[in-house]
Enzyme design. Structure first.
Site, PDB file in Angstrom:
ATOM      1  N   ASP A   8      18.174  39.298  47.780  1.00 43.82           N
ATOM      2  CA  ASP A   8      19.400  39.149  48.413  1.00 43.82           C
ATOM      3  C   ASP A   8      20.151  39.968  47.885  1.00 43.82           C
ATOM      4  O   ASP A   8      19.712  41.205  46.708  1.00 43.82           O
ATOM      5  CB  ASP A   8      19.826  38.058  47.343  1.00 43.82           C
ATOM      6  N   ASP A  10      24.119  40.451  47.044  1.00 48.29           N
ATOM      7  CA  ASP A  10      25.555  40.083  46.399  1.00 48.29           C
ATOM      8  C   ASP A  10      25.037  39.064  45.164  1.00 48.29           C
ATOM      9  O   ASP A  10      24.684  38.128  45.336  1.00 48.29           O
ATOM     10  CB  ASP A  10      26.483  39.752  47.131  1.00 48.29           C
ATOM     11  N   ASP A 169      20.348  34.554  43.840  1.00 50.21           N
ATOM     12  CA  ASP A 169      21.884  33.479  43.226  1.00 50.21           C
ATOM     13  C   ASP A 169      22.701  32.264  43.345  1.00 50.21           C
ATOM     14  O   ASP A 169      23.071  32.465  42.794  1.00 50.21           O
ATOM     15  CB  ASP A 169      22.829  35.254  42.333  1.00 50.21           C
TER      16      ASP A 169
HETATM   17  P1  B16 Z   1      31.399  39.195  54.094  1.00 50.66           P
HETATM   18  P2  B16 Z   1      24.703  37.455  50.284  1.00 50.66           P
HETATM   19  C1  B16 Z   1      26.903  36.569  50.533  1.00 50.66           C
HETATM   20  O1  B16 Z   1      26.299  38.738  50.581  1.00 50.66           O
HETATM   21  C2  B16 Z   1      27.878  36.585  49.436  1.00 50.66           C
HETATM   22  O2  B16 Z   1      27.416  35.965  49.086  1.00 50.66           O
HETATM   23  C3  B16 Z   1      29.156  35.643  50.405  1.00 50.66           C
HETATM   24  O3  B16 Z   1      29.663  35.402  48.517  1.00 50.66           O
HETATM   25  C4  B16 Z   1      29.910  36.118  51.223  1.00 50.66           C
HETATM   26  O4  B16 Z   1      30.997  35.569  51.341  1.00 50.66           O
HETATM   27  C5  B16 Z   1      28.991  37.146  52.304  1.00 50.66           C
HETATM   28  O5  B16 Z   1      28.109  37.484  51.731  1.00 50.66           O
HETATM   29  C6  B16 Z   1      29.754  36.990  53.314  1.00 50.66           C
HETATM   30  O6  B16 Z   1      30.169  38.930  53.252  1.00 50.66           O
HETATM   31  O7  B16 Z   1      33.304  38.729  53.972  1.00 50.66           O
HETATM   32  O8  B16 Z   1      31.073  40.266  52.838  1.00 50.66           O
HETATM   33  O9  B16 Z   1      30.715  39.961  55.393  1.00 50.66           O
HETATM   34  O10 B16 Z   1      24.668  36.978  48.744  1.00 50.66           O
HETATM   35  O11 B16 Z   1      24.140  37.314  51.312  1.00 50.66           O
HETATM   36  O12 B16 Z   1      24.316  39.455  50.439  1.00 50.66           O
HETATM   37 MG    MG Z   2      24.160  36.516  46.406  1.00 54.50          MG
END
Ligand code: B16
Ligand code: MG
Length: 213
Positions: A8, A10, A169
């Site tokens: 992952d 973020d 996470d």
């Molecule tokens: P965006 P990951 C996710 O990324 C985040 O954990 C989540 O908090 C966020 O809302 C989602 O991406 C969408 O992100 O608004 O930038 O398109 O943890 O899958 O890397």
């Molecule tokens: Mg994440």
């Protein structure tokens, strides 16, 4: 035994989970809606619009679809401003070393992020080229906890899911990894990732993953 590791982004590779929180917090404050880090745990790994829905649970007001799109976009503008400042120094502890060790051992590495900003973040971290495959959010119909994104990554790596390790996470992400039939490693808040097969503080403890290979 394991031939692929799917990360992952973020909260695993870099602490953008913090920026997502700060951007949502700024929006929630403007709307006068209560929001804190406990509620934020539910947003991790969840898409932008679904995240907004969770925030709006604390509001009495009904928002139209247009308003929801407007506010989700507003949060994204705040977020994009914050991630401009990301540099390779923002890699979380142990990330680079672990990826290098995987390369040495011939283990493939992929990124599975539902974020539409994933490429910008990876470019700013100067780490994009180290991955054999990156799942583009646009290719995915169902977000986490659906296993689609992890299965897509395994398929493109050419490795059966049961021979892959997923690292997350978020609670939604750990569920997605388990549903994909992979071994799940959880990092960060231990309560959030309690369903994982192995729980680490961060990837400075990645030697525990290497022991499984
Ligand atoms: P965006 P990951 C996710 O990324 C985040 O954990 C989540 O908090 C966020 O809302 C989602 O991406 C969408 O992100 O608004 O930038 O398109 O943890 O899958 O890397
Ligand atoms: Mg994440």
């Amino acid at each position: 035994r394991y031939r692929g590791v799917i990360f992952d982004l973020d909260g695993v590779i870099t602490d953008t989970a913090r920026y997502h929180y700060l951007a949502w917090k700024k929006l929630a404050d403007e709307l006068g809606i209560y929001f804190d880090e406990v509620i934020n745990e539910r947003l991790k790994g969840v898409s932008r619009l679904e995240s907004l829905e969770i925030i709006l649970e604390k509001s009495d007001k009904k928002y139209s679809q247009e308003e929801k799109e407007y506010y989700a976009n507003k949060k994204n503008e705040y977020y994009k401003e914050m991630i401009k400042r990301i540099t390779p120094q923002d890699l979380l502890p142990g990330v680079e070393r672990f990826i290098e060790e995987l390369k040495k051992r011939g283990i493939k590495a992929a990124i599975a992020s539902v974020s539409k900003n994933a490429f910008t973040v990876l470019e700013n971290l100067k780490i994009k080229d180290k991955f054999d495959y990156i799942v583009d959010a646009n290719e995915i119909k169902h977000g986490k906890p659906d296993p689609e994104i992890f299965l897509n990554a395994a398929k493109h790596l050419g490795i059966p899911p049961e021979r892959c390790i997923g690292i997350e996470d978020s609670a939604a992400g750990i569920t997605a990894i388990k549903r994909a039939g992979m071994y799940a490693v959880g990092v960060g808040n231990p309560e959030t990732v309690k369903e994982a097969d192995l729980i680490l503080k961060d990837l400075s403890e990645a030697y525990k993953i290497l022991e499984l290979l």
